[in-house]
Motif scaffolding. Sequence first.
Motif, PDB file in Angstrom:
ATOM      1  N   LEU A 250       0.829  -1.200   0.000  1.00 48.57           N
ATOM      2  CA  LEU A 250       0.000   0.000   0.000  1.00 48.57           C
ATOM      3  C   LEU A 250       0.868   1.258   0.000  1.00 48.57           C
ATOM      4  O   LEU A 250       0.595   2.210  -0.734  1.00 48.57           O
ATOM      5  N   VAL A 251       1.921   1.252   0.793  1.00 51.53           N
ATOM      6  CA  VAL A 251       2.836   2.403   0.845  1.00 51.53           C
ATOM      7  C   VAL A 251       3.517   2.598  -0.511  1.00 51.53           C
ATOM      8  O   VAL A 251       3.612   3.715  -1.016  1.00 51.53           O
ATOM      9  N   VAL A 252       3.971   1.528  -1.117  1.00 51.08           N
ATOM     10  CA  VAL A 252       4.611   1.616  -2.437  1.00 51.08           C
ATOM     11  C   VAL A 252       3.627   2.130  -3.471  1.00 51.08           C
ATOM     12  O   VAL A 252       3.964   2.971  -4.316  1.00 51.08           O
TER      13      VAL A 252
ATOM     14  N   VAL B 187       0.978   4.075  -2.971  1.00 48.30           N
ATOM     15  CA  VAL B 187       0.731   5.497  -2.716  1.00 48.30           C
ATOM     16  C   VAL B 187       1.906   6.336  -3.207  1.00 48.30           C
ATOM     17  O   VAL B 187       1.718   7.385  -3.837  1.00 48.30           O
ATOM     18  N   ILE B 188       3.116   5.909  -2.959  1.00 46.22           N
ATOM     19  CA  ILE B 188       4.297   6.644  -3.432  1.00 46.22           C
ATOM     20  C   ILE B 188       4.321   6.696  -4.957  1.00 46.22           C
ATOM     21  O   ILE B 188       4.594   7.747  -5.549  1.00 46.22           O
ATOM     22  N   ALA B 189       3.999   5.595  -5.613  1.00 44.95           N
ATOM     23  CA  ALA B 189       3.959   5.577  -7.080  1.00 44.95           C
ATOM     24  C   ALA B 189       2.892   6.515  -7.616  1.00 44.95           C
ATOM     25  O   ALA B 189       3.102   7.214  -8.622  1.00 44.95           O
ATOM     26  N   MET B 190       1.746   6.561  -6.957  1.00 46.49           N
ATOM     27  CA  MET B 190       0.672   7.457  -7.396  1.00 46.49           C
ATOM     28  C   MET B 190       1.067   8.920  -7.212  1.00 46.49           C
ATOM     29  O   MET B 190       0.769   9.772  -8.054  1.00 46.49           O
ATOM     30  N   VAL B 191       1.757   9.235  -6.138  1.00 42.80           N
ATOM     31  CA  VAL B 191       2.214  10.605  -5.905  1.00 42.80           C
ATOM     32  C   VAL B 191       3.229  11.013  -6.966  1.00 42.80           C
ATOM     33  O   VAL B 191       3.149  12.110  -7.527  1.00 42.80           O
ATOM     34  N   ILE B 192       4.156  10.137  -7.262  1.00 41.19           N
ATOM     35  CA  ILE B 192       5.154  10.436  -8.292  1.00 41.19           C
ATOM     36  C   ILE B 192       4.481  10.612  -9.646  1.00 41.19           C
ATOM     37  O   ILE B 192       4.804  11.541 -10.398  1.00 41.19           O
ATOM     38  N   ALA B 193       3.526   9.747  -9.978  1.00 44.92           N
ATOM     39  CA  ALA B 193       2.813   9.865 -11.254  1.00 44.92           C
ATOM     40  C   ALA B 193       2.033  11.174 -11.334  1.00 44.92           C
ATOM     41  O   ALA B 193       2.018  11.833 -12.377  1.00 44.92           O
ATOM     42  N   SER B 194       1.423  11.576 -10.240  1.00 50.07           N
ATOM     43  CA  SER B 194       0.668  12.839 -10.262  1.00 50.07           C
ATOM     44  C   SER B 194       1.602  14.033 -10.402  1.00 50.07           C
ATOM     45  O   SER B 194       1.271  15.007 -11.091  1.00 50.07           O
ATOM     46  N   LEU B 195       2.781  13.974  -9.797  1.00 49.30           N
ATOM     47  CA  LEU B 195       3.754  15.054  -9.969  1.00 49.30           C
ATOM     48  C   LEU B 195       4.232  15.147 -11.413  1.00 49.30           C
ATOM     49  O   LEU B 195       4.383  16.236 -11.963  1.00 49.30           O
ATOM     50  N   ILE B 196       4.459  14.005 -12.035  1.00 52.12           N
ATOM     51  CA  ILE B 196       4.869  13.995 -13.444  1.00 52.12           C
ATOM     52  C   ILE B 196       3.763  14.558 -14.326  1.00 52.12           C
ATOM     53  O   ILE B 196       4.020  15.378 -15.220  1.00 52.12           O
TER      54      ILE B 196
END
Length: 95
Positions: free
Chosen positions: A11-13, A15-24
Amino acid sequence: MTLAVTLLIQLVVLVIAMVIASLILRWILANPEKCKQAWRKTQQTFATPFVHAKAYRAYRNWKKVRMGFSYQECLHKEWQKYEKDRYPDQTYYRS
């Protein structure tokens, strides 16, 4: 217990991937010209060997008929043809 820890880590991984994708995605939406320029540069990088091969063939043909064109002139002409085929609305100036 280990199942809960594994699920928590996943779940943590996620969420981190989703945050990075949204920043991109935010960067792409904020800088469309830079994104287009980077995309064109990437396409040009992959097309470079083909353009160089065509330019070399053209150079050899011109050399065979003794027209005296240099390899750089043939390469410039092939890049112009490539750009004209891909982006026909641009104007070109010979330097």
